[in-house]
Design a protein around this motif. Structure first.
Motif, PDB file in Angstrom:
ATOM      1  N   LYS A 123       0.836  -1.200   0.000  1.00  0.00           N
ATOM      2  CA  LYS A 123       0.000   0.000   0.000  1.00  0.00           C
ATOM      3  C   LYS A 123       0.869   1.247   0.000  1.00  0.00           C
ATOM      4  N   LYS A 124       1.842   1.294   0.924  1.00  0.00           N
ATOM      5  CA  LYS A 124       2.823   2.371   0.951  1.00  0.00           C
ATOM      6  C   LYS A 124       4.200   1.745   0.808  1.00  0.00           C
ATOM      7  N   VAL A 125       4.967   2.219  -0.167  1.00  0.00           N
ATOM      8  CA  VAL A 125       6.297   1.667  -0.412  1.00  0.00           C
ATOM      9  C   VAL A 125       7.302   2.811  -0.507  1.00  0.00           C
ATOM     10  N   VAL A 126       8.436   2.642   0.185  1.00  0.00           N
ATOM     11  CA  VAL A 126       9.579   3.539   0.031  1.00  0.00           C
ATOM     12  C   VAL A 126      10.668   2.742  -0.681  1.00  0.00           C
ATOM     13  N   TYR A 127      11.185   3.291  -1.779  1.00  0.00           N
ATOM     14  CA  TYR A 127      12.184   2.576  -2.583  1.00  0.00           C
ATOM     15  C   TYR A 127      13.457   3.405  -2.690  1.00  0.00           C
ATOM     16  N   ASP A 128      14.588   2.768  -2.384  1.00  0.00           N
ATOM     17  CA  ASP A 128      15.909   3.375  -2.520  1.00  0.00           C
ATOM     18  C   ASP A 128      16.756   2.435  -3.371  1.00  0.00           C
ATOM     19  N   SER A 134      24.719   1.649 -11.544  1.00  0.00           N
ATOM     20  CA  SER A 134      23.641   1.191 -12.427  1.00  0.00           C
ATOM     21  C   SER A 134      22.342   1.031 -11.626  1.00  0.00           C
ATOM     22  N   PRO A 135      21.757   2.137 -11.183  1.00  0.00           N
ATOM     23  CA  PRO A 135      20.526   2.052 -10.390  1.00  0.00           C
ATOM     24  C   PRO A 135      19.359   1.533 -11.218  1.00  0.00           C
ATOM     25  N   GLU A 140      11.373  -1.072 -13.132  1.00  0.00           N
ATOM     26  CA  GLU A 140      12.201  -2.191 -13.587  1.00  0.00           C
ATOM     27  C   GLU A 140      12.173  -3.364 -12.616  1.00  0.00           C
ATOM     28  N   THR A 141      11.848  -3.117 -11.356  1.00  0.00           N
ATOM     29  CA  THR A 141      11.780  -4.217 -10.386  1.00  0.00           C
ATOM     30  C   THR A 141      10.470  -5.000 -10.512  1.00  0.00           C
ATOM     31  N   ASN A 142       9.546  -4.489 -11.341  1.00  0.00           N
ATOM     32  CA  ASN A 142       8.216  -5.089 -11.500  1.00  0.00           C
ATOM     33  C   ASN A 142       7.409  -5.085 -10.194  1.00  0.00           C
ATOM     34  N   SER A 143       7.733  -4.128  -9.337  1.00  0.00           N
ATOM     35  CA  SER A 143       7.011  -3.989  -8.074  1.00  0.00           C
ATOM     36  C   SER A 143       5.799  -3.094  -8.246  1.00  0.00           C
ATOM     37  N   GLN A 144       4.922  -3.115  -7.233  1.00  0.00           N
ATOM     38  CA  GLN A 144       3.700  -2.309  -7.274  1.00  0.00           C
ATOM     39  C   GLN A 144       3.503  -1.600  -5.946  1.00  0.00           C
ATOM     40  N   ALA A 157      19.456   9.546  -9.448  1.00  0.00           N
ATOM     41  CA  ALA A 157      18.295  10.133 -10.121  1.00  0.00           C
ATOM     42  C   ALA A 157      18.643  10.567 -11.541  1.00  0.00           C
ATOM     43  N   GLN A 158      19.833  11.134 -11.728  1.00  0.00           N
ATOM     44  CA  GLN A 158      20.272  11.544 -13.061  1.00  0.00           C
ATOM     45  C   GLN A 158      20.363  10.347 -14.005  1.00  0.00           C
ATOM     46  N   LYS A 159      20.908   9.250 -13.504  1.00  0.00           N
ATOM     47  CA  LYS A 159      21.086   8.061 -14.353  1.00  0.00           C
ATOM     48  C   LYS A 159      19.738   7.456 -14.743  1.00  0.00           C
TER      49      LYS A 159
END
Length: 405
Positions: A123-128, A134-135, A140-144, A157-159
């Motif tokens: 429901k709430k996700v924090v992603y780092d 190569s971030p 790309e992780t196919n997460s939701q 972020a630039q990459k």
């Protein structure tokens, strides 16, 4: 309940001495547990055979339910000193890729990992993404995620956005990644929090000492806890995360409530990287001396500062040549002197004396000299530091304060 997925890695630093089992996921668990002893925490991580006993002990000690996924390699990060790019063993391109981690939970903090992907649904996700080279984007992780916050450093972020423009980066994450919150960590400038309609600057904090290894993990963990578990606004969560991270950097500790670790922590705003020049003083007659001068130069540049280095700008020269005049002419155009003092090189001491006469502040990095030998420097209010990383950061903070006074 907060569910964390991230790496469990060995971290070693040559100087200052450090050898611990951490990684982004494990450190985030420790940070949140220190903040809230009653928080429900579940941890999903790749686990090699060598780490099985450690993770079982970790689970028992901190009362954190740990889900271990088989991994071939035990991964280590090895630093010469905290600002040096670590050597990763095994080499990242040789690390065996494992079957991805998959789970579903309401509140998830998800870090990128070297062994493989984590596909999560929450429901709430924090992603780092946790990869300056190569971030991987959240898509790309196919997460939701019903509501997604991305905490990311500026280079990552630039990459991912394939742009150096902050506005284009923001547009990418809101339009392509469909984030609700974007937090861009700007290093010594603090952080920017973006929501659909607003942006807010989160100040950085000046500390008595600086330990940056794992600071990004702590920031993401504290932000996630306050935003997801505490129902605070993204800005409030980021402010608390920034202050807690400063405590961690100042102490290498997760004792966020201990007042003794907060005494010398002060907010500092750096709206733009300072434009004044740093004079890099120090001996460069041996390989070891030149290596150190080169390291300091690279780090000052990496922190966004311009540097006049006599070694690089003027060269070695010969006694009786005009080297001294050229060096002092360069010093005249500088706002601060950063001096490498071990060995008490006569030329470096002359440059410091000249700078003090001109009213130019001096930051001295010195490990091996006695207080008695430093009496004149201490008495003229030079900033003396034994830790290289701390000295470099204090140089940036002092220059920023002078330019924003």
């Amino acid at each position: 309940m907060i569910t964390i997925t991230g790496g469990t890695y060995r971290e070693q630093c040559l100087h200052p001495d450090f050898d611990m089992q951490f990684g982004s996921g494990l450190r985030a668990c420790r940070a949140i547990r220190a903040l809230d002893e009653s928080a429900g925490i579940q941890f999903h991580t790749f686990c090699s055979v060598a780490n099985e006993l450690f993770l079982s002990m970790f689970e028992d000690t901190y009362k954190i339910k740990t889900h271990k996924y088989p991994a071939t390699d035990s991964i280590g990060f090895y630093y010469d000193y905290p600002l040096r790019t670590p050597i990763i063993y095994p080499r990242p391109d040789l690390i065996a890729k494992e079957k991805e981690i998959q789970f579903e939970a309401d509140h998830i903090l998800c870090f990128g990992m070297l062994e493989g992907n984590a596909r999560v649904k929450g429901k709430k996700v924090v992603y780092d993404p946790q990869s300056p080279v190569s971030p991987k984007s959240f898509k790309e992780t196919n997460s939701q995620a019903e509501e997604l916050a991305i905490v990311i450093n500026y280079k990552e972020a630039q990459k991912i956005a394939k742009s150096e423009s902050v506005e284009e980066i923001r547009r990418y994450f809101f339009e392509v990644e469909n984030v609700a919150v974007l937090v861009i960590k700007m290093g010594p400038k603090g952080a920017m929090v973006y929501t659909a309609n607003d942006k807010t600057v989160i100040p950085v904090y000046r500390t008595g000492s600086v330990w940056p290894i794992g600071s990004g993990d702590v920031f993401a963990a504290i932000f996630a806890y306050h935003w997801m578990e505490g129902n605070r606004s993204p800005v409030e969560a980021a402010k608390k995360a920034s202050f807690s991270t400063a405590i961690y950097c100042n102490s290498r500790s997760f004792r966020f409530e201990y007042a003794g670790y907060q005494e010398d922590i002060k907010p500092i705003e750096i709206p733009d990287f300072p434009i004044g020049q740093i004079y890099l003083a120090g001996p460069f007659f041996t390989f070891a001396q030149r290596w150190l001068i080169n390291e300091v130069l690279n780090n000052l540049n990496h922190l966004g500062m311009k540097v006049f280095s006599p070694l690089h700008e003027v060269g070695l020269g010969e006694p009786g040549s005009d080297v001294a005049k050229k060096d002092l002419a360069g010093l005249d155009s500088c706002k601060i002197v950063f001096a490498v003092l071990d060995g008490l090189d006569s030329g470096t001491l002359v440059e410091i004396g000249y700078a003090l006469k001109m009213g130019i502040p001096v930051i001295a990095y010195v490990e091996n000299e006695s207080k008695e030998d430093l009496t004149m420097l201490i008495g003229t209010n030079c900033i003396i530091e034994k830790d290289l990383t701390t000295a470099l950061y204090k140089c940036l903070w002092l220059l920023a304060e002078k330019e924003n006074a």
